[in-house]
Design a protein around this motif. Sequence first.
Motif, mmCIF file in Angstrom:
data_model
loop_
_atom_site.group_PDB
_atom_site.id
_atom_site.type_symbol
_atom_site.label_atom_id
_atom_site.label_comp_id
_atom_site.label_asym_id
_atom_site.label_seq_id
_atom_site.Cartn_x
_atom_site.Cartn_y
_atom_site.Cartn_z
ATOM 1 N N ASP A 211 58.173 16.908 35.310
ATOM 2 C CA ASP A 211 57.457 16.304 34.170
ATOM 3 C C ASP A 211 57.246 17.286 33.018
ATOM 4 N N GLY A 212 57.596 18.538 33.224
ATOM 5 C CA GLY A 212 57.506 19.510 32.133
ATOM 6 C C GLY A 212 56.129 20.110 31.952
ATOM 7 N N GLY A 213 55.157 19.632 32.711
ATOM 8 C CA GLY A 213 53.804 20.198 32.623
ATOM 9 C C GLY A 213 53.715 21.496 33.405
ATOM 10 N N GLY A 214 52.650 22.250 33.148
ATOM 11 C CA GLY A 214 52.493 23.528 33.832
ATOM 12 C C GLY A 214 51.455 23.448 34.925
ATOM 13 N N PRO A 215 51.314 24.541 35.667
ATOM 14 C CA PRO A 215 50.250 24.634 36.661
ATOM 15 C C PRO A 215 48.938 24.985 35.967
ATOM 16 N N ILE A 216 47.859 24.976 36.700
ATOM 17 C CA ILE A 216 46.556 25.290 36.122
ATOM 18 C C ILE A 216 46.533 26.724 35.589
ATOM 19 N N HIS A 217 47.414 27.580 36.095
ATOM 20 C CA HIS A 217 47.499 28.965 35.611
ATOM 21 C C HIS A 217 47.911 29.042 34.143
ATOM 22 N N ALA A 218 48.461 27.942 33.629
ATOM 23 C CA ALA A 218 48.923 27.943 32.240
ATOM 24 C C ALA A 218 47.765 27.957 31.244
ATOM 25 N N ILE A 219 46.520 27.786 31.715
ATOM 26 C CA ILE A 219 45.382 27.787 30.789
ATOM 27 C C ILE A 219 45.128 29.167 30.188
ATOM 28 N N ALA A 220 45.581 30.232 30.856
ATOM 29 C CA ALA A 220 45.308 31.585 30.362
ATOM 30 C C ALA A 220 46.587 32.192 29.796
ATOM 31 N N PRO A 221 46.441 32.975 28.716
ATOM 32 C CA PRO A 221 47.643 33.563 28.103
ATOM 33 C C PRO A 221 48.278 34.646 28.973
ATOM 34 N N GLY A 222 47.504 35.223 29.892
ATOM 35 C CA GLY A 222 48.044 36.278 30.756
ATOM 36 C C GLY A 222 46.998 36.687 31.760
ATOM 37 N N SER A 223 47.356 37.570 32.662
ATOM 38 C CA SER A 223 46.388 38.027 33.660
ATOM 39 C C SER A 223 45.728 39.303 33.181
ATOM 40 N N PRO A 224 44.378 39.414 33.288
ATOM 41 C CA PRO A 224 43.733 40.672 32.919
ATOM 42 C C PRO A 224 44.137 41.768 33.908
ATOM 43 N N ASP A 225 44.236 42.993 33.406
ATOM 44 C CA ASP A 225 44.622 44.116 34.256
ATOM 45 C C ASP A 225 43.354 44.735 34.825
ATOM 46 N N LEU A 226 43.006 44.398 36.063
ATOM 47 C CA LEU A 226 41.742 44.854 36.646
ATOM 48 C C LEU A 226 42.016 45.852 37.772
ATOM 49 N N SER A 227 41.237 46.923 37.769
ATOM 50 C CA SER A 227 41.376 47.936 38.826
ATOM 51 C C SER A 227 40.738 47.410 40.115
ATOM 52 N N ASP A 228 41.023 48.095 41.230
ATOM 53 C CA ASP A 228 40.393 47.706 42.501
ATOM 54 C C ASP A 228 38.876 47.799 42.403
ATOM 55 N N ASP A 229 38.374 48.835 41.721
ATOM 56 C CA ASP A 229 36.918 48.999 41.571
ATOM 57 C C ASP A 229 36.326 47.819 40.799
ATOM 58 N N GLU A 230 37.009 47.442 39.735
ATOM 59 C CA GLU A 230 36.501 46.307 38.942
ATOM 60 C C GLU A 230 36.517 45.022 39.772
ATOM 61 N N LEU A 231 37.592 44.822 40.529
ATOM 62 C CA LEU A 231 37.677 43.613 41.365
ATOM 63 C C LEU A 231 36.573 43.614 42.423
ATOM 64 N N ASP A 232 36.330 44.808 43.027
ATOM 65 C CA ASP A 232 35.259 44.893 44.034
ATOM 66 C C ASP A 232 33.907 44.566 43.396
ATOM 67 N N GLY A 233 33.685 45.109 42.185
ATOM 68 C CA GLY A 233 32.410 44.881 41.490
ATOM 69 C C GLY A 233 32.216 43.402 41.171
ATOM 70 N N ILE A 234 33.263 42.760 40.707
ATOM 71 C CA ILE A 234 33.169 41.324 40.370
ATOM 72 C C ILE A 234 32.910 40.509 41.637
ATOM 73 N N ALA A 235 33.635 40.834 42.694
ATOM 74 C CA ALA A 235 33.439 40.098 43.961
ATOM 75 C C ALA A 235 31.995 40.251 44.438
ATOM 76 N N ASP A 236 31.438 41.473 44.331
ATOM 77 C CA ASP A 236 30.046 41.707 44.757
ATOM 78 C C ASP A 236 29.069 40.893 43.911
ATOM 79 N N GLU A 237 29.316 40.877 42.598
ATOM 80 C CA GLU A 237 28.416 40.135 41.693
ATOM 81 C C GLU A 237 28.404 38.646 42.039
#
Length: 139
Positions: free
Chosen positions: A108-134
Amino acid sequence: MSSIFTKIVEGEIPARVVYEDETTMAFLDANPLAPGHTLVVPKAEYERLNDVPPDVAADLYATLHELVPAVEEAVDADATTVAFNNGEAAGQEVPHVHGHIVPRFEGDGGGPIHAIAPGSPDLSDDELDGIADEIESRA
Ligand code: 5GP
């Protein structure tokens, strides 16, 4: 002022209602992205998912659960994208919680829900751990 969806729930403006129970309703989207595009709403007016009380949230999910296969079968869809625009910054135009059930078809030419963002943010492991904890500390 009542939302346009409250007016539909109260029968003040017409809609193609496909399901109704005590707390929820579903009707066809007036500007469908695909044949069968359906909106599922709590009858009471809550602006965002965060505002919906747990019992109504459970009812809303139960209605989505029932309507997704009904919509897919009705229009012979291969799949569905099921999504909420939750807040103005996310594209929510009607301030009354509504889940979109958008039928999808192979090619159908449509995209997945991932198409809502222009790209993926570049997050370090520390940042990901901090976000998960929050998040975990608030859940
Ligand atoms: P949102 O951007 O808020 O997630 O989506 C709002 C949806 O409501 C849009 O897909 C739009 O086509 C639909 N819509 C807006 N006004 C009406 C209406 O009066 N009746 C129906 N059935 N759908 C509507």
